[in-house]
Structure formats: structure tokens, C-alpha cells
Design a protein around this motif. Structure first.
Motif, PDB file in Angstrom:
ATOM      1  N   HIS A  16       0.611 -18.945 -36.555  1.00  0.00           N
ATOM      2  CA  HIS A  16       1.370 -19.354 -35.350  1.00  0.00           C
ATOM      3  C   HIS A  16       1.046 -20.758 -34.844  1.00  0.00           C
ATOM      4  O   HIS A  16       0.894 -20.966 -33.643  1.00  0.00           O
ATOM      5  N   TRP A  17       0.920 -21.721 -35.743  1.00  0.00           N
ATOM      6  CA  TRP A  17       0.611 -23.087 -35.309  1.00  0.00           C
ATOM      7  C   TRP A  17       1.637 -23.619 -34.315  1.00  0.00           C
ATOM      8  O   TRP A  17       1.298 -24.374 -33.419  1.00  0.00           O
ATOM      9  N   ASP A  18       2.896 -23.230 -34.499  1.00  0.00           N
ATOM     10  CA  ASP A  18       3.942 -23.727 -33.592  1.00  0.00           C
ATOM     11  C   ASP A  18       3.641 -23.376 -32.133  1.00  0.00           C
ATOM     12  O   ASP A  18       3.980 -24.128 -31.234  1.00  0.00           O
ATOM     13  N   GLN A  19       3.025 -22.206 -31.936  1.00  0.00           N
ATOM     14  CA  GLN A  19       2.713 -21.790 -30.561  1.00  0.00           C
ATOM     15  C   GLN A  19       1.379 -22.368 -30.088  1.00  0.00           C
ATOM     16  O   GLN A  19       1.134 -22.459 -28.896  1.00  0.00           O
ATOM     17  N   LEU A  20       0.534 -22.755 -31.028  1.00  0.00           N
ATOM     18  CA  LEU A  20      -0.825 -23.188 -30.662  1.00  0.00           C
ATOM     19  C   LEU A  20      -0.947 -24.695 -30.437  1.00  0.00           C
ATOM     20  O   LEU A  20      -1.973 -25.178 -29.977  1.00  0.00           O
ATOM     21  N   LEU A  21       0.097 -25.450 -30.806  1.00  0.00           N
ATOM     22  CA  LEU A  21       0.015 -26.908 -30.719  1.00  0.00           C
ATOM     23  C   LEU A  21       1.062 -27.463 -29.750  1.00  0.00           C
ATOM     24  O   LEU A  21       2.157 -26.897 -29.636  1.00  0.00           O
TER      25      LEU A  21
END
Ligand code: GAL
Length: 424
Positions: free
Chosen positions: A120-125
Motif C-alpha cells: 500500500h505505498w500509495d496510501q503511505l506516501l
């Protein structure tokens, strides 16, 4: 009985040995080598790089350090090019900003979506940062931090002795610089290398012109902003700073300039917060031995520099697996904390606990959020975050020529900046 026991223990032993060798075999099959190119070689930087190496070793992989010394990474990039051209890229390299796109266009980077998607990088960055790590919608690089570039580092004892406070405007900066001169210390520690000259220049552009001017002139490369009354004032202020540096500045490495402030030979340094890593590595405490203040006139602004590791396509399956583990480790909360505590930067991963961080990092984190809401979050040109590398190189040449030559005029320099902006 004895015999039975012996037999039993022999059997048990062989079972254990078998299990152990199986585990070892699986381990061997899974463990790979991860070669990482970076330029983190100074005191604080090296500690941060060691944290990365230790993280990978703990996962059972072999760490191959590909460190190429040289602040700002110019030498590292030259070495990287020759390695990639010869068909032998490292697993990962410190590549950031628009250069990520340039490397991806060459077709040499690997798609990291199999790690980034499930994690879930999209939500974490922050979205602006995530976008820069993707090529055609796919992740090709993993980020490690957010450095703030617009900082001024101050030696507390030296300032106290000179009877002055950290400056908040350029007028106050020059008053403080005069007082430091009178007190017999070098006012500003500087290293005359083009990326350091430009770091100073963009601090002045931000402090004198504000974030809107900075974006227009140095990110959108608008010719009218590059040749304007504001740019005149920026260049004049920038050149005036040189008078407060010492004669040994040319060629000096940034960390040696930081060491001058640490030792009290100089009062201040304009540098990104990797300089804090040097103060910390030298056992100094913020708020006691040194102060971090926004570079003059830029308290509401934040010029960012996000370090990231772009990943190359690899032929060896075990090494490719190790590379995936690297990408995953870089984004993990534990690593983001450990690395950034040493590096001087703040985690790039959102909503991290900042309890272990010092006052400078907490301030940076707060200003990062506020500036992104207020439209005063700007990318650093000096650190490869804003413009194509060809434009960056051409602009750095112009700015350093102006800094170094007594003959270069403000008018000519503005004309040259307009031309450099077209160097695509
Ligand atoms: C920057 C880089 C930092 C730090 C600094 C000095 O460009 O982003 O991580 O290494 O150079 O070398």
C-alpha cells in the motif's frame, strides 16, 4: 537399551541435521546479494548507510557496498552511467527526482509494483512524492526520507559570545555576519562546489523572492521571472554572502564546512539537514550546542529533497528477490525511523511516530505538512528534485561562474540563466 538409545539419538541427530541442511539450503536459495550505489560517506551519512546494510544482512542477504564519495552525488552518477552502459548495473542506486524518469526511459529500471501494491505505498506516501517514484504509473524507486534543504545551522556558543541571535531575514543575516567577523570567527562556512553554491543560491531565491517566485523562476523556468528585478535582488544578495566566507572555501567538502561550525571556527552554515547528521555524529545536541533555523526569510517555506533508491533489472533470481526485500525494508517503519535518526532527515512514510526524533526533525515534520497545505512546499533544484538534469547542470554552471568571477555581472548572469533553462 544403550544400543536403542544410540540408535534413537543417531536417528534424531540425522533428522536434525537433515532439517538444518534443508533450512540452510532454502536459506542459500533465498539469500541474494544486494549491491547499492550511494554517496553516503560522511560521519552521519555513513551511520545511516550502515543501518541499511545491517537491515539487509538481518534478512540473510549479502550487502555489497558501492559507495562513491562526493557530496551531492556528481561522481556517483558518472560511475553509475558507466556501470549501466556496460550492462552490469547494481541492484539499486541513489537516484532521485526527474532523473528517475530519465533512467526509466532508458528501459533499465525494474517494476516494483509487486512490492508496492500489497504494501500500500500509495496510501503511505504523500501523493506528490509517490508520483515521482513511478514511471508510467509503476513504481521503479523506493524512498527513504525527506530532507529539508532550507536550513541555517548555527553554533550556539559562538553566537552567544558575539552577542547575537540566529537571523530570520537576509538583513539580519548580514548584521550577524558582521558581528561574527568582529568576534574573529568565519561568519559562514562554505564549500565552493557547484551544488553547494546552488544550495546557497536557492535559499536566497526562496528567502528573497518567496515560494511563488521560486516556483516560477526555478521550477517552471519562466524567462520573465529569471530576468526580473526580484532575480536581480537574489543575485546581488547571493554575491554579497561570498564576502563572509573564507579564502579556503573553494573545493571544500560540505561536511568539512559543517565541522568548522561544530568546532566553532565558523558561526553558520547554509545546508540541508544531512548537516544535522554530522552534528549528531560528533555528539552535539540541538538547542544546546547548535541551532537549526530556517534559512533567512524562508520560515514558512520548505524546499524538499527526497532520497530514493531506484532499482535496476537484474538477471540473477536470488539477487532480484533480495532487491524486492530491499524495497520492502526501505519503506518499513523500523527502517524509516532508524535511518532518519542518523541521516538528519525525517521519514517519508506518513503518520510515523516522531517521539524519538529531536526538535529540528519535529519542526521539519510540522513545516513539511503545513507548507504542503499552504503551497509553499518546493522542490530543491540543487538536489535534483525540480528540473531535468541537463537544465540543472547548466544552471549550476551559471550560478557558480557568477559566484566565482569578479567580472560576471548580474545582467549577463540573468541572460545566461534564461539560456540554461532551455538546455533540454
Ligand atoms: C544530497 C543527498 C543527501 C546528502 C547530500 C550530501 O543530494 O540527497 O542524502 O547525501 O547530498 O552528500
Amino acid at each position: 537399551m544403550n544400543k536403542t538409545m544410540t540408535l534413537r539419538s543417531t536417528l534424531r541427530l540425522s533428522a536434525l541435521t537433515l532439517a538444518a541442511s534443508a533450512a540452510l539450503l532454502t536459506g542459500v536459495a533465498r539469500a541474494g546479494e544486494v549491491e547499492v550505489l550511494h554517496w553516503w560517506t560522511s560521519g552521519g551519512e555513513a551511520k545511516a548507510a550502515q543501518a541499511l546494510a545491517a537491515t539487509m544482512k538481518a534478512k540473510g542477504h549479502t550487502w555489497k557496498d558501492f559507495a562513491v564519495a562526493g557530496g551531492g552525488g556528481d561522481s556517483a552518477m558518472t560511475v553509475l552511467k558507466s556501470r549501466v552502459v556496460s550492462g552490469n548495473p547494481p541492484a539499486a542506486a541513489q537516484i532521485k527526482g526527474p532523473s528517475i524518469q530519465e533512467w526509466a526511459r532508458e528501459g533499465v529500471l525494474t517494476n516494483l509494483d509487486d512490492v508496492a501494491g500489497p504494501e500500500h505505498w500509495d496510501q503511505l506516501l504523500p501523493p506528490q512524492i509517490a508520483a515521482g517514484l513511478k514511471y508510467k504509473g509503476h513504481y521503479v524507486a523506493a524512498p527513504v526520507n525527506v530532507h529539508r534543504v532550507n536550513w541555517l545551522w548555527v553554533n550556539t556558543a559562538v553566537f552567544k559570545k558575539a552577542g547575537i541571535k540566529p537571523p530570520t531575514s537576509w538583513a539580519e543575516f548580514f548584521t550577524a555576519a558582521e558581528a561574527l567577523k568582529k568576534a574573529g570567527v568565519i561568519p559562514l562556512a562554505h564549500g565552493g562546489q557547484s551544488w553547494q553554491d546552488f544550495t546557497t543560491f536557492e535559499d536566497v531565491a526562496l528567502g528573497v523572492g518567496g515560494a511563488a517566485f521560486y516556483k516560477k523562476a526555478l521550477v517552471q523556468l519562466d524567462p520573465t521571472a529569471l530576468k526580473s528585478d526580484t532575480m536581480k535582488e537574489v543575485l546581488t544578495t547571493f554575491k554579497k554572502i561570498k564576502g563572509y566566507t573564507d579564502k579556503n572555501a573553494p573545493g571544500r567538502d560540505w561536511n568539512l564546512a559543517t565541522a568548522m561550525v561544530i568546532r566553532g571556527e565558523a558561526g553558520m552554515q547554509l545546508m540541508g539537514d544531512w548537516a544535522k547528521g554530522e552534528f549528531l555524529a560528533a555528539g552535539k545536541t540541538p538547542g544546546k550546542d547548535f541551532e537549526c533555523v530556517a534559512s533567512p526569510g524562508s520560515a514558512k517555506d520548505f524546499s524538499y529533497n527526497v532520497d530514493s533508491l531506484a532499482m535496476f533489472q537484474l538477471k540473477n533470481a536470488a539477487n532480484a528477490k533480495a532487491q524486492r526485500d530491499l524495497a520492502s525494508a526501505l519503506m518499513s517503519p523500523d527502517f524509516q525511523e532508524l535511518f532518519n535518526l542518523n541521516k538528519g532527515s525525517i521519514p517519508v512514510r506518513l503518520n510515523m511516530n516522531m517521539d524519538k526524533f529531536d526538535a529540528c526533525a519535529k519542526q521539519s515534520s510540522k513545516d513539511f505538512v503545513e507548507s504542503s497545505k499552504g503551497g509553499t512546499l518546493v522542490p530543491s533544484i540543487a538536489h535534483g528534485m525540480a528540473v531535468p538534469s541537463a537544465v540543472e547542470g547548466a544552471m549550476k554552471d551559471v550560478v557558480s561562474q557568477f559566484w566565482n568571477s569578479d567580472k560576471a555581472t548580474v545582467e549577463d548572469t540573468m541572460t545566461k540563466l534564461v539560456a540554461a533553462a532551455k538546455a533540454q
